[in-house]
Scaffold this motif. Structure first.
Motif, PDB file in Angstrom:
ATOM      1  N   GLY A 116       0.805  -1.198   0.000  1.00  0.00           N
ATOM      2  CA  GLY A 116       0.000   0.000   0.000  1.00  0.00           C
ATOM      3  C   GLY A 116       0.847   1.262   0.000  1.00  0.00           C
ATOM      4  O   GLY A 116       0.478   2.261   0.621  1.00  0.00           O
ATOM      5  N   LEU A 117       1.994   1.252  -0.686  1.00  0.00           N
ATOM      6  CA  LEU A 117       2.837   2.413  -0.917  1.00  0.00           C
ATOM      7  C   LEU A 117       3.528   2.952   0.335  1.00  0.00           C
ATOM      8  O   LEU A 117       3.944   4.104   0.360  1.00  0.00           O
ATOM      9  CB  LEU A 117       2.016   3.543  -1.570  1.00  0.00           C
ATOM     10  N   THR A 118       3.651   2.189   1.359  1.00  0.00           N
ATOM     11  CA  THR A 118       4.317   2.688   2.558  1.00  0.00           C
ATOM     12  C   THR A 118       4.915   1.545   3.360  1.00  0.00           C
ATOM     13  O   THR A 118       4.563   0.385   3.167  1.00  0.00           O
ATOM     14  CB  THR A 118       3.338   3.485   3.436  1.00  0.00           C
ATOM     15  N   VAL A 119       5.844   1.898   4.232  1.00  0.00           N
ATOM     16  CA  VAL A 119       6.423   0.953   5.177  1.00  0.00           C
ATOM     17  C   VAL A 119       6.130   1.481   6.574  1.00  0.00           C
ATOM     18  O   VAL A 119       6.576   2.572   6.930  1.00  0.00           O
ATOM     19  CB  VAL A 119       7.946   0.809   4.973  1.00  0.00           C
ATOM     20  N   LYS A 120       5.406   0.715   7.364  1.00  0.00           N
ATOM     21  CA  LYS A 120       5.011   1.173   8.691  1.00  0.00           C
ATOM     22  C   LYS A 120       5.663   0.372   9.815  1.00  0.00           C
ATOM     23  O   LYS A 120       6.167   0.936  10.771  1.00  0.00           O
ATOM     24  CB  LYS A 120       3.486   1.101   8.839  1.00  0.00           C
ATOM     25  N   THR A 121       5.631  -0.959   9.707  1.00  0.00           N
ATOM     26  CA  THR A 121       6.034  -1.806  10.827  1.00  0.00           C
ATOM     27  C   THR A 121       7.301  -2.592  10.499  1.00  0.00           C
ATOM     28  O   THR A 121       7.402  -3.216   9.450  1.00  0.00           O
ATOM     29  CB  THR A 121       4.904  -2.786  11.192  1.00  0.00           C
ATOM     30  N   VAL A 122       8.251  -2.562  11.430  1.00  0.00           N
ATOM     31  CA  VAL A 122       9.511  -3.298  11.300  1.00  0.00           C
ATOM     32  C   VAL A 122       9.600  -4.303  12.440  1.00  0.00           C
ATOM     33  O   VAL A 122       9.370  -3.954  13.597  1.00  0.00           O
ATOM     34  CB  VAL A 122      10.722  -2.352  11.354  1.00  0.00           C
ATOM     35  N   MET A 123       9.929  -5.551  12.108  1.00  0.00           N
ATOM     36  CA  MET A 123      10.204  -6.545  13.148  1.00  0.00           C
ATOM     37  C   MET A 123      11.712  -6.687  13.284  1.00  0.00           C
ATOM     38  O   MET A 123      12.414  -6.951  12.307  1.00  0.00           O
ATOM     39  CB  MET A 123       9.568  -7.895  12.822  1.00  0.00           C
ATOM     40  N   LYS A 128      15.357   4.023  18.066  1.00  0.00           N
ATOM     41  CA  LYS A 128      15.622   4.955  16.966  1.00  0.00           C
ATOM     42  C   LYS A 128      14.527   4.899  15.907  1.00  0.00           C
ATOM     43  O   LYS A 128      14.104   5.937  15.371  1.00  0.00           O
ATOM     44  CB  LYS A 128      16.984   4.635  16.333  1.00  0.00           C
ATOM     45  N   LEU A 129      14.064   3.692  15.604  1.00  0.00           N
ATOM     46  CA  LEU A 129      13.007   3.558  14.601  1.00  0.00           C
ATOM     47  C   LEU A 129      11.688   4.155  15.089  1.00  0.00           C
ATOM     48  O   LEU A 129      10.955   4.784  14.317  1.00  0.00           O
ATOM     49  CB  LEU A 129      12.822   2.081  14.238  1.00  0.00           C
ATOM     50  N   LYS A 130      11.381   3.956  16.357  1.00  0.00           N
ATOM     51  CA  LYS A 130      10.160   4.553  16.915  1.00  0.00           C
ATOM     52  C   LYS A 130      10.225   6.077  16.828  1.00  0.00           C
ATOM     53  O   LYS A 130       9.220   6.732  16.527  1.00  0.00           O
ATOM     54  CB  LYS A 130       9.971   4.106  18.365  1.00  0.00           C
ATOM     55  N   ALA A 131      11.401   6.626  17.089  1.00  0.00           N
ATOM     56  CA  ALA A 131      11.561   8.076  17.004  1.00  0.00           C
ATOM     57  C   ALA A 131      11.379   8.580  15.577  1.00  0.00           C
ATOM     58  O   ALA A 131      11.022   9.752  15.362  1.00  0.00           O
ATOM     59  CB  ALA A 131      12.942   8.470  17.520  1.00  0.00           C
ATOM     60  N   LYS A 132      11.603   7.715  14.603  1.00  0.00           N
ATOM     61  CA  LYS A 132      11.437   8.085  13.193  1.00  0.00           C
ATOM     62  C   LYS A 132      10.041   7.756  12.668  1.00  0.00           C
ATOM     63  O   LYS A 132       9.794   7.852  11.459  1.00  0.00           O
ATOM     64  CB  LYS A 132      12.501   7.382  12.344  1.00  0.00           C
ATOM     65  N   ILE A 180      21.613   1.506  10.636  1.00  0.00           N
ATOM     66  CA  ILE A 180      20.499   0.675  10.169  1.00  0.00           C
ATOM     67  C   ILE A 180      19.214   1.492  10.121  1.00  0.00           C
ATOM     68  O   ILE A 180      18.444   1.421   9.151  1.00  0.00           O
ATOM     69  CB  ILE A 180      20.325  -0.554  11.076  1.00  0.00           C
ATOM     70  N   ALA A 181      18.978   2.273  11.160  1.00  0.00           N
ATOM     71  CA  ALA A 181      17.754   3.091  11.218  1.00  0.00           C
ATOM     72  C   ALA A 181      17.706   4.090  10.063  1.00  0.00           C
ATOM     73  O   ALA A 181      16.654   4.303   9.442  1.00  0.00           O
ATOM     74  CB  ALA A 181      17.679   3.815  12.560  1.00  0.00           C
ATOM     75  N   LYS A 182      18.838   4.713   9.746  1.00  0.00           N
ATOM     76  CA  LYS A 182      18.885   5.659   8.625  1.00  0.00           C
ATOM     77  C   LYS A 182      18.580   4.950   7.311  1.00  0.00           C
ATOM     78  O   LYS A 182      17.886   5.492   6.440  1.00  0.00           O
ATOM     79  CB  LYS A 182      20.263   6.315   8.562  1.00  0.00           C
ATOM     80  N   ALA A 183      19.105   3.733   7.154  1.00  0.00           N
ATOM     81  CA  ALA A 183      18.883   2.978   5.918  1.00  0.00           C
ATOM     82  C   ALA A 183      17.402   2.623   5.747  1.00  0.00           C
ATOM     83  O   ALA A 183      16.847   2.729   4.649  1.00  0.00           O
ATOM     84  CB  ALA A 183      19.732   1.706   5.928  1.00  0.00           C
ATOM     85  N   LEU A 184      16.763   2.207   6.827  1.00  0.00           N
ATOM     86  CA  LEU A 184      15.339   1.863   6.736  1.00  0.00           C
ATOM     87  C   LEU A 184      14.508   3.101   6.419  1.00  0.00           C
ATOM     88  O   LEU A 184      13.508   3.019   5.698  1.00  0.00           O
ATOM     89  CB  LEU A 184      14.862   1.230   8.042  1.00  0.00           C
ATOM     90  N   THR A 185      14.917   4.242   6.955  1.00  0.00           N
ATOM     91  CA  THR A 185      14.215   5.492   6.649  1.00  0.00           C
ATOM     92  C   THR A 185      14.388   5.854   5.178  1.00  0.00           C
ATOM     93  O   THR A 185      13.439   6.287   4.515  1.00  0.00           O
ATOM     94  CB  THR A 185      14.761   6.627   7.538  1.00  0.00           C
ATOM     95  N   ARG A 238      12.191   3.596   3.109  1.00  0.00           N
ATOM     96  CA  ARG A 238      10.797   4.045   3.142  1.00  0.00           C
ATOM     97  C   ARG A 238      10.604   5.265   2.231  1.00  0.00           C
ATOM     98  O   ARG A 238       9.612   5.353   1.507  1.00  0.00           O
ATOM     99  CB  ARG A 238      10.396   4.390   4.579  1.00  0.00           C
ATOM    100  N   ARG A 239      11.554   6.197   2.261  1.00  0.00           N
ATOM    101  CA  ARG A 239      11.448   7.392   1.416  1.00  0.00           C
ATOM    102  C   ARG A 239      11.522   7.022  -0.061  1.00  0.00           C
ATOM    103  O   ARG A 239      10.777   7.560  -0.889  1.00  0.00           O
ATOM    104  CB  ARG A 239      12.559   8.376   1.777  1.00  0.00           C
ATOM    105  N   ASN A 240      12.426   6.087  -0.426  1.00  0.00           N
ATOM    106  CA  ASN A 240      12.509   5.638  -1.817  1.00  0.00           C
ATOM    107  C   ASN A 240      11.204   5.028  -2.284  1.00  0.00           C
ATOM    108  O   ASN A 240      10.786   5.204  -3.431  1.00  0.00           O
ATOM    109  CB  ASN A 240      13.634   4.609  -1.965  1.00  0.00           C
TER     110      ASN A 240
END
Length: 589
Positions: A362-369, A402-406, A572-577, A580-582
């Motif tokens: 659905g065009l987004t990334v919300k949850t990370v395990m 860090k991911l929660k903060a983002k 890692i957190a920056k990469a996941l962000t 998501r932006r890409n």
């Protein structure tokens, strides 16, 4: 002063009346909420379709909790505690989870401890004892609970029932040495969505037959993973049978295990009714073969494969999602031809690799395990004052914050020092429908000079080093990796390989950039592919990160430094962000 006192006397009755009305209204509100919750409980027990879903029971539990919290010392409090126990007991009858049975016992015991003189206390104690004996395999605890009923509640309506059950348990204890009183079959349950059983009697081992030790499952409304635990390697074959409404038969998948006998604790039938998995049945079509039959509500795709150490057969089943057109079930285990690994292709920018991801998420990334590798009885790599399980858990929690903060939702496969089988980690991710799966590990090598960080995605191993690391993480020999490659060729059809590779490349580059910017001379071993158990069957982009080699003294010193781990987590957190932006940028094209 006289006037003020007269005014006080004048307003005192009015004040008392207001207080009385307030208390009465509050009592009436609690009474009404209790009746509504009670009616919902009775309705849910009778409605077999609604009772199948865990969420319905949990919502009802929340309502009883709210009533109890409104007045924990009121007249309805003991009744509410009792029904909180009943809710979890009814749920446990359907889930067969040990944790649900234990929750029921906890509520019953809380009722009996807090309200010792209430008329329902003996009912709570009796129900607690029944669960302890029949469902939790705790006869000693059940006997102690019943002793309380027999000693303190002789005039209660459960006294006779308690006496009868007490005599039964006592007869079993006295007859255990002479086998005069056979023990009832009990299936022991462990963590949520997991079912296990005791090991087989020694007579089975002496006969040379493999023992079916137990069956575990993780299930949701559109995905199920079933794991059949065995004492050794066996030949197995399976067959899928379509539903037959005329005979009231559901979709069935049966697995025949040659030369296998079931443990005494494996139940013939295990009713699930949780999502698409309806029931698990165990039988013996012929004397030398055990058959496990899985009954499903619906099936779209299924895969059957075996894993080692310990040997187990894994079954993955997917059902059509809401609005999806039903097609004939597809066996992914047999669809793909076995082929040699292709040469690695040139790296493509992540935004060009993710059309399938856009469609699925659905065009987004919300949850990370976040998966902290190893744990509990499995310490992982241990060198230079580092135990892998401890340091990856520490890093996982750093990454989670860090991911929660983002703005990400974060879930963990484990947040404490517990052991979780590899195949259950990805299954949890599938059931919870997370968008990304990141597994954290620390490496080791017999050559102390080897060092550096590397990031993996699921694919065939293309190097000896990748095969070695996969063998270590899978707890199998390198010789067995080649056999695993054949299984993987089939499983890759339904994996997110390209998306996972894109994610791995971002994570590897970001970790290196972040630590090197702070002066750490960390080596990069690049992005690699390998057949990791923990990534098998993932329905979302998934990667495995090796944070470094604890066998290298210099790198071990870094890994023991919290600031260094924090930088790795930050990378890692920056990469996941960025990922998501890409994804959003691709969607906007």
């Amino acid at each position: 002063m006289l006037i003020i006192r007269k005014k006080g006397i004048l307003y005192l009755p009015l004040l008392l009346l207001v207080i009385l009305l307030s208390v009465t209204n509050s009592y009436a509100s609690i009474s009404g909420d209790y009746r509504n919750a009670l009616n919902q409980f009775r309705s849910l027990v009778k409605n077999s379709n609604q009772a199948r879903y865990r969420s319905n029971w949990k919502r009802l539990e929340d309502k009883f909790i709210a009533i109890y919290q409104a007045n924990p010392d009121g007249s309805y409090a003991p009744k509410v505690l009792y029904y909180m126990g009943r809710v979890n007991e009814e749920l446990a009858k359907r889930s067969y989870l040990r944790s649900d049975f234990q929750a029921a016992v906890d509520y019953y015991n809380r009722c009996s401890r807090r309200f010792t003189k209430h008329s329902w206390t003996d009912d709570s104690l009796y129900r607690s004892a029944r669960i302890q004996y029949y469902n939790l395999n705790q006869p000693a605890e059940a006997r102690r609970t019943l002793n309380t009923v027999l000693r303190k509640y002789q005039s209660g309506d459960k006294y006779k029932n308690a006496l009868e059950l007490h005599r039964k348990i006592l007869a079993e204890i006295r007859g255990s040495s002479s086998s005069a009183a056979p023990r009832p079959k009990v299936v022991k349950k462990v963590s949520p969505s997991r079912a296990t059983s005791r090991t087989a009697p020694s007579s089975h081992k002496a006969s040379g037959k493999v023992v079916l030790n137990g069956i575990r499952f993780t299930s949701s409304n559109d995905y199920t993973r079933v794991v059949i635990d065995l004492s050794g390697e066996v030949k197995h074959q399976y067959k899928f049978l379509n539903a037959d409404p005329s005979r009231n038969l559901p979709f069935r998948l049966y697995i025949d295990l040659a030369g296998t006998v079931p443990s005494q604790a494996v139940k013939d039938e295990l009713k699930i009714y949780d999502g698409i998995l309806r029931m698990i049945r165990v039988g013996k079509p012929v004397p030398a073969t055990s058959r496990v039959v899985l009954d499903f509500e619906s099936v779209q795709k299924y895969t059957v494969f075996a894993l080692e150490n310990p040997y187990r057969v894994v079954v993955d089943v997917s059902a059509p999602q809401a609005g999806e057109k039903r097609q004939p079930p597809v066996d992914l285990s047999r669809k793909a031809p076995v082929s040699k690994p292709k040469k690695a292709s040139r790296t493509v920018p992540p935004s060009r690799k993710i059309p399938d991801l856009v469609e699925q998420l659905g065009l987004t990334v919300k949850t990370v395990m976040i998966d902290a590798g190893h744990g509990g009885k499995d310490p992982g790599a241990s060198k230079n004052r580092i135990r892998e399980k401890d340091y990856v858990l520490k890093t996982a929690k750093m990454l989670g914050k860090k991911l929660k903060a983002k703005g990400f939702n974060v879930v963990y496969t484990r947040s404490t020092d517990v052991f979780i089988p590899l195949e259950e980690r990805t299954a949890k991710a599938n059931v919870q429908k997370v968008d990304l799966f990141v597994s954290l590990h620390i490496n080791a090598n017999n050559k102390r000079s080897v060092n550096g960080i590397e990031t993996y995605y699921l694919n065939l191993a293309r190097s000896k080093s990748a095969r070695r690391i996969a063998a270590r993480e899978n707890a199998i020999s390198e010789k067995r990796i080649s056999d695993l490659q054949f299984i993987l060729t089939d499983l890759m059809l339904n994996s997110k390989m390209q998306e996972s590779k894109a994610l791995a490349e971002l994570v590897q580059a970001s970790m290196l950039k972040t630590v090197r910017a702070r002066g750490w001379k960390t080596r990069s071993n690049g992005v690699r592919s390998a057949p990791f158990y923990v990534l098998m069957g993932a329905k979302m982009p998934s990667i495995l990160v090796e944070l470094g080699y604890c066998s290298n003294s210099t790198e071990a010193k870094r890994l023991r430094n919290s600031s260094y781990l924090n930088l790795l987590a930050d990378g890692i957190a920056k990469a996941l962000t960025t990922y998501r932006r890409n994804l959003k940028n691709y969607a906007a094209m």
